[in-house]
Design an enzyme around this catalytic site. Structure first.
Site, short mmCIF file in Angstrom:
data_model
loop_
_atom_site.label_atom_id
_atom_site.label_comp_id
_atom_site.label_asym_id
_atom_site.label_seq_id
_atom_site.Cartn_x
_atom_site.Cartn_y
_atom_site.Cartn_z
N GLY A 18 32.64 31.25 -4.06
CA GLY A 18 33.38 31.30 -5.33
C GLY A 18 34.77 31.88 -5.14
O GLY A 18 34.92 32.86 -4.41
N ARG A 28 47.53 36.53 2.70
CA ARG A 28 48.90 36.92 3.08
C ARG A 28 48.88 38.19 3.96
O ARG A 28 49.56 38.26 4.99
CB ARG A 28 49.70 37.14 1.80
CG ARG A 28 51.10 37.69 2.00
CD ARG A 28 51.74 37.79 0.62
NE ARG A 28 53.05 38.41 0.62
CZ ARG A 28 53.25 39.72 0.47
NH1 ARG A 28 52.22 40.54 0.37
NH2 ARG A 28 54.49 40.20 0.46
N VAL A 30 46.40 39.38 5.76
CA VAL A 30 45.78 39.10 7.07
C VAL A 30 46.82 38.45 7.99
O VAL A 30 47.01 38.87 9.14
CB VAL A 30 44.54 38.19 6.90
CG1 VAL A 30 44.06 37.65 8.24
CG2 VAL A 30 43.42 38.93 6.19
N ARG A 32 50.16 38.34 7.83
CA ARG A 32 51.35 39.14 8.21
C ARG A 32 50.98 40.32 9.11
O ARG A 32 51.73 40.66 10.00
CB ARG A 32 52.10 39.58 6.95
CG ARG A 32 52.66 38.35 6.23
CD ARG A 32 53.94 38.57 5.51
NE ARG A 32 54.55 37.29 5.16
CZ ARG A 32 55.24 37.04 4.06
NH1 ARG A 32 55.43 38.01 3.17
NH2 ARG A 32 55.76 35.85 3.86
N ARG A 79 31.50 25.30 -0.88
CA ARG A 79 30.13 25.69 -0.54
C ARG A 79 29.66 24.64 0.46
O ARG A 79 29.80 23.45 0.22
CB ARG A 79 29.26 25.73 -1.81
CG ARG A 79 29.77 26.80 -2.78
CD ARG A 79 28.72 27.26 -3.75
NE ARG A 79 28.98 28.65 -4.15
CZ ARG A 79 29.70 29.02 -5.22
NH1 ARG A 79 30.24 28.10 -6.00
NH2 ARG A 79 29.88 30.29 -5.50
N CYS A 80 29.14 25.10 1.58
CA CYS A 80 28.86 24.18 2.68
C CYS A 80 27.41 24.32 3.14
O CYS A 80 27.05 25.29 3.81
CB CYS A 80 29.82 24.49 3.84
SG CYS A 80 29.46 23.58 5.34
N ASP A 110 28.63 37.34 -1.09
CA ASP A 110 27.53 37.66 -0.17
C ASP A 110 27.03 36.46 0.64
O ASP A 110 26.58 36.63 1.77
CB ASP A 110 26.40 38.44 -0.85
CG ASP A 110 25.74 37.66 -1.96
OD1 ASP A 110 26.26 36.58 -2.32
OD2 ASP A 110 24.71 38.13 -2.46
N THR A 133 35.27 38.40 -4.92
CA THR A 133 34.44 37.80 -5.97
C THR A 133 34.72 38.54 -7.27
O THR A 133 34.94 39.75 -7.26
CB THR A 133 32.93 37.88 -5.66
OG1 THR A 133 32.18 37.70 -6.87
CG2 THR A 133 32.52 39.21 -5.06
N ASP A 135 32.64 39.13 -9.52
CA ASP A 135 31.42 39.77 -10.03
C ASP A 135 31.24 41.24 -9.67
O ASP A 135 30.40 41.92 -10.26
CB ASP A 135 30.17 39.00 -9.56
CG ASP A 135 30.09 37.63 -10.19
OD1 ASP A 135 30.57 37.48 -11.32
OD2 ASP A 135 29.57 36.69 -9.54
N ASP A 137 29.73 42.49 -7.17
CA ASP A 137 28.30 42.65 -6.91
C ASP A 137 27.99 42.80 -5.42
O ASP A 137 26.92 42.40 -4.97
CB ASP A 137 27.52 41.45 -7.49
CG ASP A 137 28.00 40.13 -6.90
OD1 ASP A 137 29.02 40.12 -6.19
OD2 ASP A 137 27.34 39.11 -7.14
N ARG A 179 25.76 36.25 -13.35
CA ARG A 179 24.38 35.75 -13.34
C ARG A 179 23.41 36.88 -13.03
O ARG A 179 22.37 36.99 -13.66
CB ARG A 179 24.22 34.64 -12.30
CG ARG A 179 24.48 33.26 -12.87
CD ARG A 179 23.95 32.18 -11.94
NE ARG A 179 24.73 32.14 -10.71
CZ ARG A 179 25.79 31.36 -10.53
NH1 ARG A 179 26.18 30.54 -11.49
NH2 ARG A 179 26.46 31.38 -9.41
N LEU A 261 37.58 30.03 -17.04
CA LEU A 261 38.91 30.64 -17.17
C LEU A 261 38.90 32.07 -16.62
O LEU A 261 39.93 32.62 -16.23
CB LEU A 261 39.42 30.58 -18.62
CG LEU A 261 38.78 31.39 -19.71
CD1 LEU A 261 39.34 32.80 -19.77
CD2 LEU A 261 39.02 30.70 -21.04
P1 ADP Z 1 29.69 33.43 -2.09
O1 ADP Z 1 30.28 33.72 -0.76
O2 ADP Z 1 30.70 33.45 -3.20
O3 ADP Z 1 28.45 34.26 -2.37
P2 ADP Z 1 27.92 31.13 -1.53
O4 ADP Z 1 26.65 31.86 -1.80
O5 ADP Z 1 28.03 29.74 -2.03
O6 ADP Z 1 29.21 31.90 -2.10
O7 ADP Z 1 28.15 31.12 0.06
C1 ADP Z 1 29.28 30.53 0.62
C2 ADP Z 1 28.90 29.76 1.84
O8 ADP Z 1 28.41 30.64 2.85
C3 ADP Z 1 27.78 28.74 1.68
O9 ADP Z 1 28.21 27.55 1.08
C4 ADP Z 1 27.36 28.53 3.12
O10 ADP Z 1 28.25 27.65 3.78
C5 ADP Z 1 27.52 29.94 3.70
N1 ADP Z 1 26.20 30.59 3.72
C6 ADP Z 1 25.54 31.17 2.70
N2 ADP Z 1 24.31 31.59 3.07
C7 ADP Z 1 24.18 31.22 4.37
C8 ADP Z 1 23.12 31.34 5.33
N3 ADP Z 1 21.95 31.91 5.04
N4 ADP Z 1 23.35 30.85 6.57
C9 ADP Z 1 24.53 30.27 6.88
N5 ADP Z 1 25.55 30.12 6.03
C10 ADP Z 1 25.39 30.59 4.79
#
Ligand code: ADP
Length: 331
Positions: A18, A28, A30, A32, A79-80, A110, A133, A135, A137, A179, A261
């Site tokens: 997020g 920036r 990091v 510089r 998100r990957c 996290d 973030t 949040d 959190d 959440r 927003l």
């Molecule tokens: P945030 O960092 O805001 O909590 P996400 O929970 O979507 O957001 O996590 C961001 C990205 O970190 C994920 O889309 C994923 O690529 C990677 N990630 C999260 N959990 C794991 C995991 N257990 N193992 C490997 N990569 C992870």
């Protein structure tokens, strides 16, 4: 000290998960700081996805000109899911290695920290995280980058809603982000003078809420505002408003869901300074040999916490004093 650390010549930086206001200020700082320390910098687009897709570029001082005041993230975020697989991470590491990156700074929440911890262990690459973030959190820090700005955005909205609520003697339910964490709801609720605040960490019975509102109405309040964190157990502001309306028909209730927003806007002064201090510290800590950790702030001090510790603790961050104060201030 990891023997990899002594050889750091190029730092990779990315934002992930997020987005939050102030991430640009962190990028920036990091860039510089690393350049000041005679290190090269690679920007990685779209977080872990960019490592897998090999969307990386060389950054210089100009790459981060005039971004300190911008919300969002110039490096984009994503998100990957593929990064959660061994094959995905192997592909990511191959691109990181080929780019000559020998240390990483990850800015995110996290999930991002979890990915960074696993990646660093798997490939023995130094990693430092920065908490970004809205949040607030995360363990290992009193404050996350973006939290202050989000609170300011929310109270600006509450103030405006209060004007119209007072003109019509209305009861407003305002849903804010959170959440699992009631930090924004509690803080903005106190700052915006809310009559009641519903938090994910607490169960508030609808009857109890109605009692509170009826007492407030007896005291001739011209407007009433209830802040509902999106993770509240009653199911969000629309649900709460419907339940209240069903039981006490005489309120003219309205719902406002602030939504995304809250994620945007120019970062506040506090977030810009926090992000700059954290970005500076993240690079310096890596160069000192610290790795697999997150920077954070405790009181006025910048500190680091091992990722393993920051990710394993699930301590309740709710400020109990503030919960009590909020109730008294609603009298
Ligand atoms: P945030 O960092 O805001 O909590 P996400 O929970 O979507 O957001 O996590 C961001 C990205 O970190 C994920 O889309 C994923 O690529 C990677 N990630 C999260 N959990 C794991 C995991 N257990 N193992 C490997 N990569 C992870």
């Amino acid at each position: 000290m990891s023997n990899r650390v002594e050889k750091i010549t190029r730092v990779g930086v990315f934002t992930s998960g997020g987005d939050s206001p102030g991430m640009n200020a962190a990028i920036r700082a990091v860039v510089r700081t690393a350049l000041y320390k005679d290190k090269k910098v690679t920007g990685i687009y779209h977080g872990y996805q960019g490592m897998i897709d090999n969307t990386m570029f060389d950054m210089d001082s100009q790459s981060v000109s005039s971004i300190i005041q911008m919300g969002g993230t110039v490096l984009k975020t994503a998100r990957c899911m593929e990064f959660k697989t061994t094959e995905g991470r192997a592909k990511a590491y191959e691109h990181v290695r080929t780019a000559g990156i020998d240390a990483l700074v990850a800015i995110g929440g996290d999930g991002t920290f979890t990915g960074a911890e696993i990646f660093s262990r798997e490939f023995n690459i130094p990693v430092m995280c920065i908490p970004g973030t809205i949040d607030n959190d995360l363990n290992g820090t009193d404050l996350t980058i973006g939290y202050d700005t989000a609170n300011n955005t929310v109270i600006e909205a509450i103030d405006k809603i209060r004007d119209t609520a007072a003109s019509h003697n209305r009861l407003f339910f305002i849903e804010v982000m959170g959440r699992d964490s009631g930090c924004i709801a509690l803080n903005a609720g106190v700052a915006g003078g809310a009559e009641a605040i519903l938090l994910p960490e607490r169960e508030t019975a609808i009857d109890e809420l109605i009692d509170m509102l009826e007492q407030a109405a007896d005291r001739k309040k011209s407007s009433m505002i209830v802040i509902v964190a999106e993770g509240d157990k009653n199911g969000g502001a629309n649900n709460v408003a419907r339940c209240v309306q069903e039981k006490v028909g005489y309120y003219d209730t309205k719902v406002s869901i602030l939504g995304h927003l809250q994620r945007g806007g120019a970062p506040s002064s506090a977030d810009r300074v926090l992000a700059t201090r954290m970005g500076y510290a993240a690079v310096n800590e890596l160069l000192k040999g610290n790795t697999r950790a997150t920077v954070g702030v405790r009181g006025s001090e910048i500190v680091t916490t091992p990722l393993e510790e920051a990710l394993s603790k699930k301590e309740l961050k709710l400020n109990e004093d503030l919960v009590e104060i909020a109730k008294i201030m609603a009298l």
